[in-house]
Design an enzyme around this catalytic site. Structure first.
Site, PDB file in Angstrom:
ATOM      1  N   ASN A 100     -10.247  -0.585  -0.802  1.00  0.00           N
ATOM      2  CA  ASN A 100      -9.336  -0.779   0.327  1.00  0.00           C
ATOM      3  C   ASN A 100     -10.104  -0.746   1.641  1.00  0.00           C
ATOM      4  O   ASN A 100     -10.843   0.213   1.915  1.00  0.00           O
ATOM      5  CB  ASN A 100      -8.279   0.325   0.346  1.00  0.00           C
ATOM      6  CG  ASN A 100      -7.264   0.175  -0.777  1.00  0.00           C
ATOM      7  OD1 ASN A 100      -7.427  -0.667  -1.672  1.00  0.00           O
ATOM      8  ND2 ASN A 100      -6.229   0.976  -0.735  1.00  0.00           N
TER       9      ASN A 100
ATOM     10  N   THR B 165      -9.456   0.259   8.143  1.00  0.00           N
ATOM     11  CA  THR B 165      -9.999   0.628   9.458  1.00  0.00           C
ATOM     12  C   THR B 165     -11.024  -0.389   9.961  1.00  0.00           C
ATOM     13  O   THR B 165     -10.979  -0.822  11.117  1.00  0.00           O
ATOM     14  CB  THR B 165     -10.661   2.021   9.373  1.00  0.00           C
ATOM     15  OG1 THR B 165      -9.674   2.949   8.904  1.00  0.00           O
ATOM     16  CG2 THR B 165     -11.193   2.479  10.716  1.00  0.00           C
TER      17      THR B 165
ATOM     18  N   ASP C 154       0.848  -1.198   0.000  1.00  0.00           N
ATOM     19  CA  ASP C 154       0.000   0.000   0.000  1.00  0.00           C
ATOM     20  C   ASP C 154       0.893   1.261   0.000  1.00  0.00           C
ATOM     21  O   ASP C 154       2.115   1.161  -0.084  1.00  0.00           O
ATOM     22  CB  ASP C 154      -0.876  -0.107   1.271  1.00  0.00           C
ATOM     23  CG  ASP C 154      -2.152   0.689   1.199  1.00  0.00           C
ATOM     24  OD1 ASP C 154      -2.456   1.246   0.150  1.00  0.00           O
ATOM     25  OD2 ASP C 154      -2.858   0.744   2.239  1.00  0.00           O
ATOM     26  N   HIS C 155       0.280   2.420   0.159  1.00  0.00           N
ATOM     27  CA  HIS C 155       0.943   3.741   0.135  1.00  0.00           C
ATOM     28  C   HIS C 155       2.464   3.775   0.324  1.00  0.00           C
ATOM     29  O   HIS C 155       2.963   3.800   1.450  1.00  0.00           O
ATOM     30  CB  HIS C 155       0.352   4.611   1.239  1.00  0.00           C
ATOM     31  CG  HIS C 155      -1.065   4.978   1.000  1.00  0.00           C
ATOM     32  ND1 HIS C 155      -1.442   6.070   0.265  1.00  0.00           N
ATOM     33  CD2 HIS C 155      -2.214   4.387   1.417  1.00  0.00           C
ATOM     34  CE1 HIS C 155      -2.745   6.143   0.219  1.00  0.00           C
ATOM     35  NE2 HIS C 155      -3.251   5.132   0.907  1.00  0.00           N
TER      36      HIS C 155
END
Ligand SMILES: [Zn+2]
Length: 284
Positions: A229, A232, A82-83
């Protein structure tokens, strides 16, 4: 089955009008139970890891375990980093074995985002790695301006230019979505999603897929978004499963038994997301 390419999964999802859950793992169990849910639902899934957690658990441990479990799965399982906010993190992800990486230059001025993304795509091509990029800026769900101010949203014409110039394989877009817990209910910009889908030749990615109302998630699928995505909410599902003291392991004061005992709750959470993202009931 052989390790699936993330972009093949996403192209298939785009063509067959379903959304792929991309869950953020942070323990062995959060990989294993997500794959189990996908196998039971007979659809592909993506396991991803946020490189900001590398101090806790090295990228290479995650990629090794996730790829091994993916190869043993009965459905296509993609493995993705991811990021990655700069060139070094993205390329380190490739070195550490991730077959798909996100490079996120969305906080940079446009031309710098183009240059960063293009350089990562070119390096990744040497290794056959898929690259997700971001245009528009997906901010924080704790900030109303990030959610509601359309100045941060992805500009459709700019996105066409961005994809052409960078050669990225999928694009994360800002359409009223944001990361983390939302302080107000998001209101996705479906006209923008529709226009992006019509003008771009690559799969679209929705970050911040936790706690978006179900009908909006399904409408986003129907308008052509392909990767969703979920970090959380998956993190919360794990926490809630752990604190459920009904598990036999908790009663026996056994940490190991608790990790086994959360299986049903974790699998059931991921299955509910998979079903939500599959309004047209696609099945392999
Ligand atoms: Zn994100």
């Amino acid at each position: 089955m052989p390790l699936a390419k993330v972009n093949d999964i996403l192209k298939h999802a785009t063509e067959n009008k379903y959304g792929v859950a991309a869950v953020n793992m942070f323990t062995f169990e959060t990989i294993k139970y997500a794959i189990q849910a996908a196998e039971e639902e007979k659809v592909p899934i993506i396991i991803q890891y946020f490189p900001g957690l590398e101090g806790h658990m090295a990228n290479k441990y995650v990629s090794y375990i996730a790829k091994d479990l993916a190869e043993k799965a009965s459905v296509p399982v993609g493995v993705h980093l991811d990021h990655s906010r700069n060139f070094e993190i993205a390329v380190a992800g490739i070195r550490d074995g991730f077959p798909s990486v996100m490079v996120d230059g969305s906080a940079l001025p446009y031309e710098e985002n183009v240059a960063l993304t293009k350089s990562v795509v070119e390096t990744a091509a040497v290794f056959g790695i898929d690259i997700e990029a971001e245009l528009g800026h997906v901010g924080s769900g704790a900030n109303i301006d990030d959610i509601q101010n359309s100045d941060h949203y992805t500009n459709v014409d700019q996105a066409v230019d961005f994809v052409q110039r960078t050669g990225c394989h999928s694009l994360a877009v800002a359409v009223g979505n944001a990361h983390g817990t939302y302080i107000v209910t998001p209101n996705l910009d479906f006209d923008r999603i529709k226009a992006l889908r019509a003008k771009l030749p690559i799969p679209l990615v929705l970050h911040g897929g936790s706690d978006i109302p179900d009908w909006q998630m399904q409408e986003a699928v129907n308008q052509g978004m392909s990767k969703f995505n979920i970090a959380t909410e998956y993190d919360r599902a794990f926490f809630n499963a752990l604190k459920d003291t009904d598990y036999a392991g908790a009663q026996r004061a056994s940490g190991r038994a608790v990790m086994v005992g959360i299986e049903e709750a974790m699998v059931s959470f991921v299955k509910s997301k998979i079903r939500l993202l599959n309004p047209n009931k696609f099945s392999l």
